[in-house]
Design an enzyme around this catalytic site. Structure first.
Site, mmCIF file in Angstrom:
data_model
loop_
_atom_site.group_PDB
_atom_site.id
_atom_site.type_symbol
_atom_site.label_atom_id
_atom_site.label_comp_id
_atom_site.label_asym_id
_atom_site.label_seq_id
_atom_site.Cartn_x
_atom_site.Cartn_y
_atom_site.Cartn_z
ATOM 1 N N CYS A 131 0.808 -1.230 0.000
ATOM 2 C CA CYS A 131 0.000 0.000 0.000
ATOM 3 C C CYS A 131 0.840 1.279 0.000
ATOM 4 O O CYS A 131 0.534 2.244 -0.705
ATOM 5 C CB CYS A 131 -0.936 0.000 1.207
ATOM 6 S SG CYS A 131 -0.162 -0.574 2.719
ATOM 7 N N HIS A 244 -3.033 6.089 4.861
ATOM 8 C CA HIS A 244 -1.595 6.254 5.064
ATOM 9 C C HIS A 244 -1.191 7.638 4.538
ATOM 10 O O HIS A 244 -1.630 8.055 3.457
ATOM 11 C CB HIS A 244 -0.804 5.213 4.271
ATOM 12 C CG HIS A 244 -0.850 3.811 4.831
ATOM 13 N ND1 HIS A 244 -1.548 3.456 5.963
ATOM 14 C CD2 HIS A 244 -0.241 2.673 4.397
ATOM 15 C CE1 HIS A 244 -1.369 2.164 6.196
ATOM 16 N NE2 HIS A 244 -0.594 1.664 5.263
#
Ligand code: NAP
Ligand code: 3JN
Length: 338
Positions: A131, A244
């Site tokens: 990711c 994130h």
């Protein structure tokens, strides 16, 4: 349109759940959906297009009529079951690190290297990157094409959902315990994650790097198809549920002004520029959560080197960082190759 028999492997997990939701939201042409997890999940169901779909146990005979397998059951399970699925005629899109650095297996972010999808024919497997890498390369690719990246220095601020459903629960419980003046429980992380930052993602290697840091280094070069790009990373877990964030410093061969970069990124697929500091506008994890785009802002010159930019990149780690990217790959497969 032709329909496909799709299996989601690891369907009860944080990523698997989002895969099922993403297939429905994007109206992927599913003929039959099979949901697979461990024996622990027998008896559970997930809702897909308003229907309750039972969870089956992942077994060697699970892939008899499956065309596409979206895998996120952990590396060891993928390592064992992806080849079994392929032997049954299924194309596997795997979200674990098990196959990412295999030179015969494409590692794909459709906005960056969609053309590599055709290499699925080598081994029947396409790897979905980590990711933290995905959201960074979506932004870096158009800038690299314009001014050639020499070096990237990245520090991440990663949400607990990246560690899975048990970590989401651990952060919730620790916050509640602290608020209620009770002792906290630590099962997933070695230290308290609530109101804390842990410079530790995945296990540590002998040279002191965390594996997550080296995934960013190695995967970036493979996806961008350029081994000359130097990358160094520090990956940090923060008490955020979804999204994130990354501080990214980039050194280019040629000059690229912040305005030129913003202009290019406004046209880049999958990217949204949010960059108006005077109005307190910059990408935030709470805004990125649940969204498909990767957000970039705080674009400014690095005055310490001749051709440098600093920026702040944020995306939903479970969506673009995992489930959405995998479903986008499946869409290209279905439209062009199957
Ligand atoms: P999670 O919430 O803990 O879910 C794990 C899933 O795997 C559950 O569905 C679990 O089933 C299933 N599973 C575990 N062992 C199994 C087995 N022996 N047989 C069949 N199914 C099994 O974890 P997650 O966050 O979804 O992540 C899962 C994996 O996806 C990670 O290990 C990682 O490799 C990958 N991942 C990739 C990214 C990315 O950056 N692209 C991000 C996050 C995760 P039960 O519920 O039955 O236990
Ligand atoms: O920690 C994160 O934010 C992302 C985690 C990803 C992850 C978690 C466990 C195992 C991975 C991954 O995708 O690299 C793996 C793995 O498959 O190695």
């Amino acid at each position: 349109m032709k329909g496909y028999n799709v299996a989601v492997v690891g369907a009860t997990g944080a990523v698997g759940n989002e895969m099922v939701a993403t297939l429905a939201q994007r109206k992927f042409p599913v003929k039959k959906l099979t949901l697979l997890a461990s024996a622990r999940s027998i008896g559970k169901t997930l809702t897909y297009m308003g229907e309750e779909v039972p969870i089956d146990e992942l077994k060697e005979d699970s892939f008899k009529d499956i065309d596409i397998g979206l895998f996120s059951p952990g590396g060891a399970v993928s390592q064992k079951f992806a080849p079994i699925a392929v032997a049954n005629g299924c194309v596997v899109i795997d979200n674990t690190s098990a196959f990412r650095m295999d030179p015969d297996i494409p590692l794909v972010v459709p906005e960056v290297n969609e053309h590599a999808i055709k290499l699925y024919k080598n081994k029947g497997i396409i790897a979905n990157p980590n990711c933290s890498t995905i959201q960074m390369v979506v932004v870096l690719k158009p800038l690299h094409d314009a001014a050639r990246i020499k070096r990237v220095v990245v520090s991440t601020y990663q949400a607990v959902s990246g560690t899975g459903k048990k970590a989401i629960y651990e952060l919730e419980q620790q916050v509640l315990s602290i608020y209620n003046n009770k002792p906290i429980e630590k099962k997933v992380y070695p230290w308290q994650i609530a109101f804390n930052c842990l410079p530790h993602i995945d296990s540590f290697l002998e040279d002191g790097y965390a594996k997550e840091e080296m995934k960013m280094v190695d995967e970036t070069k493979k996806i961008m198809e350029d081994d000359t790009i130097r990358v160094t990373a520090t990956t940090v877990r923060v008490p955020v549920f979804y999204g994130h964030s990354e501080s990214v410093n980039v050194e280019f061969e040629k000059d690229l002004s912040p305005d030129q970069a913003r202009k290019m990124l406004k046209k880049a697929p999958g990217v949204k520029v949010v960059d108006d500091p005077a109005k307190n506008k910059y990408p935030l994890a709470i805004d990125a959560a649940g969204k498909d785009d990767t957000f970039v802002g705080r674009i400014r010159r690095d005055e310490s080197i001749p051709h440098g930019l600093n920026m702040w990149i944020v995306a939903d780690n479970i969506r673009k960082g995992a489930a959405l990217n995998a479903v986008q790959i499946a869409e290209v497969l279905a439209a062009r190759y199957l």
